[in-house]
Motif scaffolding. Structure first.
Motif: not given
Length: 768
Positions: A376, A379-380, A399, A402, A409, A412
């Motif tokens: 994760f 991806w952030e 975004g 994600t 999550n 996100s």
């Protein structure tokens, strides 16, 4: 008796003249069993092709012609999609496509192999629909060909080792997300990686075997079959295997293997009590020494001190290259991915050179995602790096992607909403996303508060914002965040007395955070009492010694300055850099590739329920989906969104479990779930949950409760996502699970959870 390669190299088969005269037609006849290749008419197409072409030299015109004709045949099939056939004719057609892939691998056709690798995402999208059954699996044939041709294309691709992480992931998922037989393909891919100087050829597949054992927990018999079969392909002394297995057992994957398997493997390889009798364990040749943590911290310190990008770029590249070489040699990507995230985030925090810093950080994110696409934090980093360089369209799409990959999550969603709220004209989209998030996670104060802050900045919405923030503060009495936002709003409206009363209540209740200390100090400073403000900030430093805002405001008071009363967001319109915004339409689109398209589709699907009756929006959405399908006619997710926009109720085209499951939930037809249970046993918890939601099935409810109470292990991504959703919903009602069906019926969000969990299974490969 089959003709040897030497025999048929001396006499060209007469059919080759027919083939060269009409290559496209004869290629089709070869694949469909209609070519007149006596005496090989009854042979399977790959065998017939090998007997006719296998003895030709690499520069023979017939071999080059077959290469071009076969690629054209496959591209035509890919463009046409998957034909609507009955099961048996469809299985035969898939067998034909699989034979075409096999011919590429057996004859090492360079043009075909290069195109399969170069256009990996398009080929993979089509191949995903060819997984008809264990016996007729075109996707597996495609992956086998990719594995076999890696060395063939090594000199014509940017990174010849780019698929290494893809094969490792396949080994991990074989038996859960992927059928169990895919383990052999993943291990083949690792065995056929280009050779690395000084590195034993067995090291990658040993890591793949360990990763499979760690994630799928096979029996000792299942593991030994795989180990002995591979061991036999690499004749080595026992002392060699002792050292290799000892090193492998120290790696990241082996650490989570069962103790029984590790002990058996060590015993079989001659490792005793962690020692190797033959000679001391040494670092294998080709495995670099990892740079010490001090080297990474030194680069981070240089960036924190404000050194320009030009001075730290080489240092970053040296660190990443060291961890990259280590990851390739050991298949342990932990250090590479973690360091890429840390350095990437530090890069984009600096104020200078935003475009160059953002582009560099995005490069780090993409490499990290190749190795760990389910991380994760990577991806952030990718989203933030794209936004930093001004590629806002691409940042938005990453975004949405994600969210689709990590639907459980909360961060996100709120991070994407924050990005949208800063884009001109996108505030309504940010509001819609936050309302959906708040509804989905009703027991979390953050999204409600963020929504209140957004409304407060919109023209004419301050009364709505105040009402929402007061309701949120009342609903979450021990959370200072909604109160702080309410205080900021009241100050912005010149209602400082009301704001001060709420600050006093926050301190009286003992829930003050760093922001509350600063708010109280700003109110005292504005009221002409700098000493009281200083005392509050000094108390705040005791509680929060590293808070930068408190430090800065203390320095301002020491200089005799008055603290700003209103928050910056209320003092002036905050605009994005227009120069960057102007470049937004072009920047980053190539960067995000298939993820960008997947992210757009995710956004459209999210908005669909809120846009009923909006025909203008629907028309624009359909245009966008058609554009995606024009690029990739086999993108199953796009096909699904297309049918949803049209309101179609026809049966889904062949595709993944995710598409079939989402269709079954939408259509609420029990027979579809029975079929899915047979074809996708690894997803039974999702199927049971759907039966609870849609049909109030108590037996399915009992099984679901038992699953939720079990320890997770080797679950498909979609099942993991659903577990995350339900844990959020059921965390406070563990003792009431006897009434599970009633609890589910009372929760309006779970049907959407099922759909979004299914879509979480889409993991677009990034390796190629």
């Amino acid at each position: 008796m089959a003709m040897s390669q030497t025999d048929h190299s001396q006499a060209r088969h007469p059919w080759l003249e027919l083939f060269l005269a009409n290559p496209e037609a004869e290629t089709d006849r070869l694949l469909t069993g209609r070519a007149r290749i006596a005496p090989y008419e009854s042979a399977d197409a790959p065998d017939a092709a090998w007997l006719v072409f296998g003895g030709l030299t690499a520069d023979d015109v017939a071999l080059g012609t077959l290469d071009a004709a076969l690629l054209k045949w496959l591209k035509t099939g890919r463009t046409d999609g998957v034909p609507a056939l009955e099961p048996l004719p469809l299985a035969r057609w898939i067998r034909t496509v699989s034979d075409a892939f096999e011919i590429i691998g057996r004859l090492a056709l360079p043009e075909c192999a290069a195109d399969l690798r170069r256009e990996f995402n398009l080929w993979n999208s089509w191949a995903a629909r060819l997984a008809h059954s264990d016996q007729r699996d075109g996707r597996k044939a495609f992956y086998r060909t990719l594995a076999l041709t890696q060395r063939l294309v090594a000199g014509n691709v940017k990174d010849p080792f780019a698929l290494q992480s893809f094969w490792l992931q396949m080994c991990q998922q074989a038996g859960s997300e992927l059928p169990a037989q895919y383990l052999s393909v993943g291990l083949l891919g690792l065995r056929m990686l280009p050779e690395q100087e000084g590195l034993p050829a067995d090291r990658p597949w040993l890591a793949g075997l360990a990763s499979w054992a760690a994630s799928q927990n096979p029996t000792k018999e299942e593991f030994s079959q795989q180990w002995w079969a591979l061991k036999g392909l690499f004749p080595r002394l026992q002392s060699y295997w002792s050292r290799s297995i000892s090193e492998t057992l120290k790696g990241r994957f082996a650490r989570t293997m069962s103790g029984e398997l590790k002990a058996w493997w060590a015993e079989d390889a001659g490792v005793q009590d962690g020692t190797i009798p033959a000679k001391p364990a040494t670092r294998p040749a080709g495995v670099p020494n990892l740079l010490p943590l001090e080297a990474v911290n030194s680069v981070l310190d240089n960036m924190r001190q404000g050194q320009p990008l030009g001075k730290v770029r080489n240092e970053i590249n040296q660190v990443i290259d060291n961890f990259r070489q280590y990851a390739r040699a050991t298949c342990d990507s932990h250090f590479l991915v973690t360091t890429a995230c840390n350095l990437g985030m530090a890069l984009i925090k600096a104020e200078d050179e935003p475009v160059d810093r953002g582009e560099f950080a995005a490069e780090l994110a993409r490499e990290a995602l190749d190795w760990q696409p389910t991380d994760f934090y990577v991806w952030e980093l990718w989203r933030e790096a794209l936004a930093r360089q001004g590629a806002f369209d691409a940042a938005e799409e990453v975004g949405w992607e994600t969210i689709r990959r990590f639907p459980e999550n909360l961060h996100s969603r709120t991070a994407l909403a924050e990005l949208l709220s800063r884009l001109p004209g996108r505030e309504p989209d940010a509001e819609r996303l936050l309302r959906e998030t708040a509804k989905r996670f009703p027991n979390n104060a953050y999204s409600w508060t963020q929504l209140g802050g957004l409304l407060a900045r919109l023209p004419g919405r301050k009364p709505d914002a105040e009402r929402l923030l007061r309701e949120t503060a009342k609903r979450f009495p021990k959370d200072a965040y909604p109160r702080n936002q309410l205080i900021e709003l009241l100050i912005a409206q010149d209602r400082s007395d009301e704001a001060a009363a709420i600050v006093d209540s926050v301190f009286a209740q003992g829930i003050a955070d760093a922001a509350a200390f600063d708010l109280r100090a700003r109110l005292f400073s504005s009221a002409g009492d700098p000493e009281a403000a200083r005392k509050i900030l000094q108390d705040g430093m005791v509680e929060y010694p590293k808070n930068v805002i408190i430090q800065v405001h203390l320095a301002m008071l020491d200089e005799g300055r008055v603290l700003p009363l209103k928050a910056e967001v209320y003092r002036a319109e905050t605009e994005l850099p227009r120069a960057l915004a102007a470049a937004n339409r072009q920047a980053g689109k190539a960067d995000s590739g298939p993820v960008r398209r997947g992210g757009r589709l995710r956004r459209l699907l999210t908005e669909l329920s809120d846009r009923e009756g909006d025909e203008k929006w629907r028309a624009a959405a359909l245009d966008e989906v058609q554009e995606t399908l024009a690029h990739d006619p086999n993108f199953a997710y796009a096909d699904y969104v297309n049918r949803e926009l049209h309101g179609a109720r026809d049966a889904p085209a062949p595709g993944t479990f995710a598409i079939a499951f989402a269709e079954a939930v939408k259509r609420k037809e029990p027979d579809r779930f029975a079929e899915l249970e047979k074809s996708s046993p690894g997803h039974v918890p999702m199927i049971d949950m759907a039966r609870v939601v849609l049909f109030q099935d108590e037996e399915a409810g009992d099984r679901t409760v038992a699953w939720l109470d079990s320890t997770p292990g080797g679950e498909p991504r979609a099942v993991q996502a659903l577990r995350g959703f339900l844990d959020l919903r059921m965390r406070s009602v563990q003792s009431e699970r006897a009434n599970f069906v009633e609890l589910v019926a009372a929760n309006d969000n779970i049907e959407l959870d099922l759909i979004e969990s299914a879509l979480a299974e889409f993991a677009l490969p990034l390796a190629a």
